[in-house]
Design a protein around this motif. Structure first.
Motif, short mmCIF file in Angstrom:
data_model
loop_
_atom_site.label_atom_id
_atom_site.label_comp_id
_atom_site.label_asym_id
_atom_site.label_seq_id
_atom_site.Cartn_x
_atom_site.Cartn_y
_atom_site.Cartn_z
N TYR A 60 8.26 -1.83 -4.97
CA TYR A 60 7.11 -2.50 -5.60
C TYR A 60 6.67 -1.84 -6.90
CZ TYR A 60 3.79 1.08 -4.00
OH TYR A 60 3.10 2.25 -3.81
N LYS A 61 6.88 -0.53 -7.03
CA LYS A 61 6.49 0.16 -8.26
C LYS A 61 7.34 -0.30 -9.43
CE LYS A 61 4.70 4.30 -5.96
NZ LYS A 61 4.83 5.78 -5.80
N HIS A 64 6.05 -3.65 -10.54
CA HIS A 64 4.85 -3.53 -11.38
C HIS A 64 5.21 -3.57 -12.87
CE1 HIS A 64 2.39 -2.94 -8.01
NE2 HIS A 64 2.24 -1.62 -8.01
N GLY A 82 0.46 -3.91 -4.85
CA GLY A 82 1.81 -4.17 -4.40
C GLY A 82 2.16 -3.39 -3.16
N THR A 95 4.38 -7.61 -5.78
CA THR A 95 3.37 -7.08 -6.70
C THR A 95 2.51 -8.23 -7.17
OG1 THR A 95 3.00 -5.79 -8.72
CG2 THR A 95 4.82 -7.33 -8.77
#
Length: 203
Positions: A60-61, A64, A82, A95
């Motif tokens: 999820y990072k 982003h 997220g 996200t």
């Protein structure tokens, strides 16, 4: 496990809504055949990814980073939300960013369901089947943004003045844009074109 289940339900909300909307209007042989063809294509793409060992969703990072800090005059409100969810037989990442311009809001959600393809295949396959429904309260129709690997539909709540675009990208990503205070879907379509969808479609 309870928290994970709630997270899964939240991540699947838009896909579920899309599937329900489609089920409500699929009444013709042509629509059913189109859906079947789309699902077969999605399954082929999924099999190709499995063959090359691409079976996990992007963290999820990393998702982003695909969200812009501003879009169509709307500025990001806070940090994106997220999560990456994993449970037996299923893994996905999502996200979401909320944007604001005055009293109006715009939200963008991106889900990578590479690790949960069977759940989202029907929802994303249906968005390119040429559906069109309009009455005094709503408008819903297929949408072609002219991008390879991207198919979707636009929806307008005429009474609530809410517009949305739901997109299936590369039979792997599910992208949703929703805006308040809208009389048509032009804003969400324009915002969708500003996202890095072409890059996603090549995955």
């Amino acid at each position: 496990m309870a928290a994970a289940s709630l997270a899964l339900l939240a991540g699947c909300e838009q896909a579920s809504e899309a599937k329900k909307s489609y089920n409500a209007i699929v009444t013709t042989t042509k629509a059913a055949e189109s859906l079947s063809a789309s699902m077969e294509e999605a399954q082929t793409h999924q099999a190709e990814r499995v063959k090359r060992g691409d079976t996990l969703s992007i963290n999820y990072k990393e998702l982003h980073k695909l969200l812009p800090s501003a879009i169509e005059g709307y500025t990001a409100e806070g940090e994106p939300e997220g999560e990456s969810v994993q449970m037996p037989g299923m893994q996905y990442s999502s996200t979401k960013q909320r944007y604001r311009k005055g009293e109006e809001t715009l939200s963008v959600q991106l889900v990578d369901y590479n690790g949960a393809a069977t759940m989202f295949t029907a929802a994303t396959a249906m968005v390119g089947t040429g559906i069109a429904v309009e009455d005094e309260t709503q408008l819903m129709r297929s949408l072609d943004l002219g991008m390879k690997g991207v198919k979707g539909y636009e929806k307008l709540d005429k009474q609530g003045h809410q517009a949305s675009v739901l997109l299936g990208v590369a039979d792997r990503f599910f992208v949703t844009l929703e805006a308040t205070g809208q009389k048509d879907t032009e804003l969400v379509k324009s915002a969708a074109r500003q996202l890095k969808l072409s890059g996603l479609a090549r995955m």
